[in-house]
Structures are given as C-alpha cells and as structure tokens.
Design an enzyme around this catalytic site. Structure first.
Site, PDB file in Angstrom:
ATOM      1  N   CYS A 119       1.309  -1.295  -0.133  1.00 31.76           N
ATOM      2  CA  CYS A 119       0.025  -0.373  -0.027  1.00 31.76           C
ATOM      3  C   CYS A 119       0.978   1.241   0.169  1.00 31.76           C
ATOM      4  CB  CYS A 119      -0.875   0.236   1.179  1.00 31.76           C
ATOM      5  SG  CYS A 119      -1.920   1.182   1.105  1.00 31.76           S
ATOM      6  N   CYS A 121      -0.773   3.934   2.130  1.00 29.95           N
ATOM      7  CA  CYS A 121      -0.018   4.346   3.634  1.00 29.95           C
ATOM      8  C   CYS A 121       1.168   3.988   4.261  1.00 29.95           C
ATOM      9  CB  CYS A 121      -0.575   2.365   3.735  1.00 29.95           C
ATOM     10  SG  CYS A 121      -1.991   1.931   3.294  1.00 29.95           S
ATOM     11  N   ASP A 122       2.437   4.076   2.850  1.00 32.72           N
ATOM     12  CA  ASP A 122       3.200   3.533   3.580  1.00 32.72           C
ATOM     13  C   ASP A 122       4.337   4.618   2.682  1.00 32.72           C
ATOM     14  OD1 ASP A 122       2.885   2.085   5.327  1.00 32.72           O
ATOM     15  OD2 ASP A 122       2.624   0.026   4.051  1.00 32.72           O
TER      16      ASP A 122
END
Ligand code: NDP
Length: 311
Positions: free
Chosen positions: A134, A137-138
């Site tokens: 992701c 997300c990261d």
C-alpha cells in the site's frame, strides 16, 4: 441457539455500514468481525478521500467511529471469524472458528480482500519493514529513497506514480513486456522521469538485515540473469485476493474468487444472501464504494425480510 434476522460477516466499511443500516431498521444485526476487525483500512494511516472529513481521518479511527455508530443503534459485534457456512438450510447456518453456530434469516458477506504477495522467503516478516502492498499507506516513509514496485496493472501504475511524490527513484518491475494497465495510466508512468520500467523481470529474492529490507534480487525472465539492487522499499501491486475461501462450493464465485452478484446489485444467486464491499468488487476497492454497497445490501436484506414476512 440464537437466531438473527441479519448476520454480517466482516467489519470493514461495508460490514459496518450494513450494520448501521440494519440496526437503524431495528433488525438487531450480529456482526462477526473476523480476523482483522476494521479490515484493510486499519492498516492505513490517513484517509483523505472519504467524504465528510475535510482534513482527512486516520483509517483505524474511521473504522472505530463506524463501529460505534452501528453499536449506538443496537448492532451486536462479536470478535469471531467465520470458518464455515451452510447456505442451503433455512435459516442459514454460520460457524465460527470454535465451532459455535449462528442461525441467520439473511446473511451479508463483507469479508473484503487481501493484497497478494510474491510468496518469497522472509516476505511476510518484512511487511512493515520495507515490504508493503500500500503506497498510499507507507509511501511517506520513503522520502528521497529508492523503491521498487512490482506489477503491471492499474494499481502498479497508480502506486508507482504516487511514490514519485516521495521517492528519489521508482523502479517498476513487471514480468512481461506489456502492461495490462489502461493506456492513460501507462502513459503517466512512461512520461514520469522518476520512474524506470524493468520489464520481463521479477523480484526473486529479498535481502535484509535486522533493520529490515535493504535489497532485492531482480531476475530477467528472458535471460535468466539475476542482479542485486540496493533498495529500502518494495511495494507489491500484483492484485488482491478476496477472502472467500470459506465460501467455496456454497455461493457462486468468479474465476478469481470474488462473489458473483446479480445485475450490479448486492444480491447473490441465493435469495437472502448478499455481498458487499471488496469481496465482490475487484475494480473500485474504495472505502466509500464499499460503504455504499454495504448500505445497498442492508436495504435489500430489509426488503427481503419484509417479503418473507419475517419479523
Ligand atoms: P490486476 O489483476 O489488474 O493486475 C495485476 C498485475 O500484477 C498484472 O500486471 C500481473 O501480471 C501482475 N502479477 C500478478 N501476479 C504476479 C506475480 N505472481 N508475479 C509478478 N507479477 C504478477 O490488479 P490491479 O490491482 O492492478 O487492478 C485490479 C482492478 O482494479 C483492475 O480492474 C484495475 O483496472 C482496477 N483499478 C483501477 C484503478 C483506476 O482506474 N484508477 C486503479 C487501480 C486499480 P500480468 O499482467 O502478466 O498478468
């Protein structure tokens, strides 16, 4: 044994929204939360595209708020994972991991999907330590770093493009010489000077130390040549797998395992069994579309109960 008008399997945006709507309709739904309560959004940080939160909201907070909202109207939540169903019998029978049985007049399946990984040694233990599925997300953790993305679909294009906001260089590794992604998304990648495509290739080995990932071995599938590359981040974008293993043979699934629904509705081929969210959607996969389909499933379940004269 307790008998419920609505049993919801799964607790991501689809499950919580179905719980909210059926609870507000006085149907006293039971939610069996599953192995990852809150679903994929609990592994994200900030969600900026869920309408109504102009400054964004953290994924886990959004899920917790949705749950609290459904609880306020009488939804019941159990921290149980469904391992077996019998959808031929009426009422439907649902079993959790301890063998506990639940009876249901209607079932809303909202078990979501999980990102696919390559299946390399050490891969799972390096998730969160350099391996991710992701970018949203990261990506933030890879400011001015070199990262690799694997895949050739729209997700890979989207992730690679997104990562250029942070990373100094993004290598996009794809196993063929043709991308399956849509033309506009491919063009965006090909025009981006920070992205370099590594075609006919695969990541064959992960190199790490106690801090996490620090390199990948890339193998050219045409020549068989392998080479070690230093990197801090590896992002998988090779698709998602729906969480439907426990449904095999019980409800119609497509070739990738997603639940088949009828004519763009949340209905499955079994009257009284509905599907919502990523478990039946390989395309949109958004929190808002999952929530929307959870609402649709709830409204259909409510109507079905009225039609069956079940009070
Ligand atoms: P896809 O299934 O479309 O693509 C998966 C990619 O991963 C393919 O290129 C595939 O290669 C590759 N792959 C699969 N398994 C492996 C493996 N073991 N090793 C190496 N490579 C592998 O998944 P996506 O997540 O990209 O997209 C899913 C759906 O969501 C699609 O319908 C897509 O259009 C949609 N989507 C739309 C977006 C948008 O419009 N904004 C954004 C993101 C997704 P190969 O091509 O060789 O099979």
């Amino acid at each position: 044994m307790e008998r419920y008008k609505v049993v919801i399997i799964g607790s991501g945006p689809a499950g919580h929204t179905a719980a909210l709507y059926t609870a507000r309709a006085n149907l006293e739904p039971l939610v069996l939360e599953g192995i990852q309560p809150g679903g994929q959004l609990t592994t994200t940080t900030e969600v900026e595209n869920f309408p109504g939160f102009e400054d964004g909201i953290m994924g886990p907070v959004l899920m917790e708020n949705m749950k609290k909202q459904a609880l306020r109207f009488g939804a019941k939540y159990l921290s149980k994972t469904v391992t077996k169903v019998d959808l031929k019998k009426r009422p439907f029978q649902i079993f959790d991991e301890s063998g506990q049985q639940y009876l249901a007049e209607t079932v809303i399946i909202a078990t979501g999907a999980s990102a696919l990984y390559l299946g390399l040694p050490k891969e799972k233990e390096l998730i969160g330590k350099g391996v991710s599925a992701c970018a949203t997300c990261d990506g933030f953790f890879y400011k001015n770093k070199i990262v690799y993305v694997v895949g050739g679909g729209d997700t890979a294009m989207e992730e690679a493009t997104f990562l250029t906001k942070f990373a100094s260089k993004v290598y996009l590794v794809h196993r063929r010489d043709q991308f399956r992604a849509s033309k506009p998304m491919q063009d965006r990648v090909l025009k981006n000077p920070k992205i370099e495509c590594v075609l006919n290739s695969t990541v064959s080995e992960l190199i790490s130390d106690s801090q996490g990932l620090n390199g990948v071995v890339i193998t050219n599938l045409l020549t068989g040549e392998s080479k070690l590359h230093k990197t801090d981040g590896l992002f998988m974008a090779i698709g998602h797998s729906p969480n439907t293993r426990f449904l095999q043979g019980h409800v119609a699934l497509d070739e990738k395992g997603f639940i088949k629904t009828l004519h763009g509705t949340p209905e499955t081929e079994i009257p009284g069994v509905f599907a919502a969210g990523d478990v039946q959607d390989s395309y949109y996969r958004q929190a808002i579309t999952a929530a929307g389909s959870g609402c649709q499933a709830a409204l259909r379940a409510e109507r079905y109960l009225v039609e069956q004269d079940i009070h």
